[in-house]
Structures are given as structure tokens and as C-alpha cells.
Design a protein around this motif. Structure first.
Motif, PDB file in Angstrom:
ATOM      1  N   GLY A  71       1.082  -1.355   0.034  1.00 22.63           N
ATOM      2  CA  GLY A  71       0.031   0.337   0.326  1.00 22.63           C
ATOM      3  C   GLY A  71       0.989   1.135  -0.475  1.00 22.63           C
ATOM      4  N   LEU A  72       2.087   1.368   0.236  1.00 22.23           N
ATOM      5  CA  LEU A  72       2.962   2.128   0.354  1.00 22.23           C
ATOM      6  C   LEU A  72       3.770   2.594  -1.676  1.00 22.23           C
ATOM      7  N   SER A  73       3.208   3.086  -2.212  1.00 25.13           N
ATOM      8  CA  SER A  73       4.180   3.634  -3.568  1.00 25.13           C
ATOM      9  C   SER A  73       5.435   4.646  -3.593  1.00 25.13           C
ATOM     10  N   ARG A  74       5.719   5.513  -2.615  1.00 24.34           N
ATOM     11  CA  ARG A  74       6.238   6.494  -2.029  1.00 24.34           C
ATOM     12  C   ARG A  74       7.263   6.663  -1.172  1.00 24.34           C
ATOM     13  N   VAL A  75       7.904   6.410  -1.123  1.00 27.51           N
ATOM     14  CA  VAL A  75       8.457   7.144   0.767  1.00 27.51           C
ATOM     15  C   VAL A  75       8.301   8.412   0.965  1.00 27.51           C
ATOM     16  N   PRO A  76       7.570   8.327   2.214  1.00 23.38           N
ATOM     17  CA  PRO A  76       7.162   9.211   2.780  1.00 23.38           C
ATOM     18  C   PRO A  76       8.158  10.384   3.458  1.00 23.38           C
ATOM     19  N   ASP A  77       8.007  11.419   3.614  1.00 21.46           N
ATOM     20  CA  ASP A  77       8.366  12.714   3.957  1.00 21.46           C
ATOM     21  C   ASP A  77       9.197  12.109   5.350  1.00 21.46           C
ATOM     22  N   GLY A  78       9.999  12.457   5.402  1.00 23.90           N
ATOM     23  CA  GLY A  78      11.111  12.769   6.398  1.00 23.90           C
ATOM     24  C   GLY A  78      11.276  10.650   6.793  1.00 23.90           C
ATOM     25  N   PHE A  79      11.296   9.903   5.673  1.00 21.24           N
ATOM     26  CA  PHE A  79      12.337   8.776   5.454  1.00 21.24           C
ATOM     27  C   PHE A  79      13.579   8.889   4.184  1.00 21.24           C
ATOM     28  N   VAL A  80      13.921   7.643   4.600  1.00 17.72           N
ATOM     29  CA  VAL A  80      15.118   6.638   3.293  1.00 17.72           C
ATOM     30  C   VAL A  80      14.578   5.705   3.401  1.00 17.72           C
ATOM     31  N   VAL A  81      14.897   4.630   2.300  1.00 22.10           N
ATOM     32  CA  VAL A  81      15.037   3.331   2.265  1.00 22.10           C
ATOM     33  C   VAL A  81      16.573   2.791   2.212  1.00 22.10           C
ATOM     34  N   VAL A  82      17.092   2.268   3.071  1.00 21.94           N
ATOM     35  CA  VAL A  82      18.729   1.713   2.671  1.00 21.94           C
ATOM     36  C   VAL A  82      18.715   0.172   2.554  1.00 21.94           C
ATOM     37  N   VAL A  83      20.325   0.414   1.875  1.00 23.42           N
ATOM     38  CA  VAL A  83      20.483  -1.201   1.339  1.00 23.42           C
ATOM     39  C   VAL A  83      22.152  -1.213   2.017  1.00 23.42           C
ATOM     40  N   GLY A  84      22.037  -2.519   1.639  1.00 20.23           N
ATOM     41  CA  GLY A  84      23.666  -2.605   2.411  1.00 20.23           C
ATOM     42  C   GLY A  84      23.970  -3.385   0.863  1.00 20.23           C
ATOM     43  N   ASP A  85      25.580  -3.183   0.401  1.00 19.13           N
ATOM     44  CA  ASP A  85      26.310  -3.057  -0.900  1.00 19.13           C
ATOM     45  C   ASP A  85      26.429  -4.609  -0.937  1.00 19.13           C
ATOM     46  N   ASN A  86      26.390  -5.280   0.374  1.00 15.16           N
ATOM     47  CA  ASN A  86      26.296  -7.046   0.107  1.00 15.16           C
ATOM     48  C   ASN A  86      25.032  -6.855  -0.374  1.00 15.16           C
ATOM     49  N   PRO A  87      25.051  -8.007  -1.294  1.00 14.20           N
ATOM     50  CA  PRO A  87      23.756  -8.735  -1.170  1.00 14.20           C
ATOM     51  C   PRO A  87      22.920  -9.700  -0.313  1.00 14.20           C
ATOM     52  N   ARG A  88      23.869  -9.738   0.685  1.00 13.58           N
ATOM     53  CA  ARG A  88      23.075 -10.915   1.854  1.00 13.58           C
ATOM     54  C   ARG A  88      22.810 -10.148   2.904  1.00 13.58           C
ATOM     55  N   SER A  89      23.355  -8.559   2.801  1.00 15.82           N
ATOM     56  CA  SER A  89      22.976  -7.698   3.936  1.00 15.82           C
ATOM     57  C   SER A  89      21.673  -7.285   4.557  1.00 15.82           C
ATOM     58  N   GLN A  90      21.541  -6.580   5.628  1.00 19.48           N
ATOM     59  CA  GLN A  90      20.118  -6.384   6.148  1.00 19.48           C
ATOM     60  C   GLN A  90      19.878  -4.956   5.509  1.00 19.48           C
ATOM     61  N   ASP A  91      18.529  -4.326   5.244  1.00 18.36           N
ATOM     62  CA  ASP A  91      18.287  -3.743   4.442  1.00 18.36           C
ATOM     63  C   ASP A  91      16.412  -3.103   4.773  1.00 18.36           C
ATOM     64  N   SER A  92      16.192  -2.372   3.969  1.00 16.13           N
ATOM     65  CA  SER A  92      14.971  -1.265   5.187  1.00 16.13           C
ATOM     66  C   SER A  92      13.682  -2.702   4.860  1.00 16.13           C
ATOM     67  N   ARG A  93      14.425  -4.201   4.167  1.00 17.41           N
ATOM     68  CA  ARG A  93      12.996  -5.381   4.508  1.00 17.41           C
ATOM     69  C   ARG A  93      12.825  -5.623   5.218  1.00 17.41           C
ATOM     70  N   GLN A  94      14.421  -5.443   6.491  1.00 18.71           N
ATOM     71  CA  GLN A  94      14.351  -5.956   7.579  1.00 18.71           C
ATOM     72  C   GLN A  94      14.156  -4.496   8.190  1.00 18.71           C
TER      73      GLN A  94
END
Length: 110
Positions: A71-94
Motif C-alpha cells: 500500500g505504500l507507493s512512495r517513500v514518505p517525507d522524512g524517511f529514506v530506504v537503505v540497502v547494504g552493498d553486500n547482497p546478504r545484508s540487512q536492509d529496509s526489508r528487515q
């Protein structure tokens, strides 16, 4: 103002390595897409994380994250999505969306 941070783990490998010392510039602005940031998390053993910004406020939610945030199509104001450079990294999914108020700063030179 600058802060020294030590990388713990391999979530940002191959860009950053476990034990590497970083110079982090405190941010007085919102993080930018692609920037490597340090942010606070509620974990007493590892209270900071180092990740790359994958999307900022107003950007579409990345397809790899959409199933986690229905139900969320755009990143809300005041937030960011993060990802690690390692494919097995924790990221915004966790970790979820990162509140810009929890961002300590940006890593210099990455």
C-alpha cells in the motif's frame, strides 16, 4: 562536525570492511540517494548501522521492497530506504524505513 565510526560486519562489503574506521560528517540536511549513511537503531549491542540510501522522500518505493510495505507507493517525507552493498545484508526489508531524525551523518569519500 565529524564523528568516527568503526564498521562492524560485512553488510557494506566490498565497499567497506569489518573493522574499517570511518569519518562521518554530521548532516544538517536530508540524506541523498546513493549516499552512505550512519544511523541509529534500537539495538544496545550495535546501536548504529552503515548503509547506502536507495530511495529518498518522494521517490517510488523500490520494487524489491514493495512486498514488505504493501500500500505504500512512495517513500514518505522524512524517511529514506537503505540497502547494504553486500547482497546478504540487512536492509529496509528487515529494518523498515529509516527516519531522517535517526541519521547521524554521511560517510566521507564513498
Amino acid at each position: 562536525m565529524w564523528v568516527r565510526v568503526t564498521v562492524r560486519g560485512n553488510s557494506m562489503s566490498p565497499t567497506l570492511h569489518d573493522g574499517q574506521k570511518l569519518l562521518v560528517r554530521r548532516l544538517f540536511r536530508r540524506p541523498r540517494d546513493g549516499e552512505v549513511i550512519v544511523f541509529r537503531v534500537p539495538d544496545p549491542e550495535l546501536p548504529h548501522r552503515v548503509k547506502r540510501v536507495a530511495a529518498v522522500a518522494g521517490d517510488p518505493v523500490p520494487s524489491w521492497l514493495a512486498a514488505t510495505l504493501p500500500g505504500l507507493s512512495r517513500v514518505p517525507d522524512g524517511f529514506v530506504v537503505v540497502v547494504g552493498d553486500n547482497p546478504r545484508s540487512q536492509d529496509s526489508r528487515q529494518l523498515g524505513l529509516v527516519d531522517c531524525g535517526d541519521v547521524v551523518g554521511a560517510v566521507r569519500g564513498t
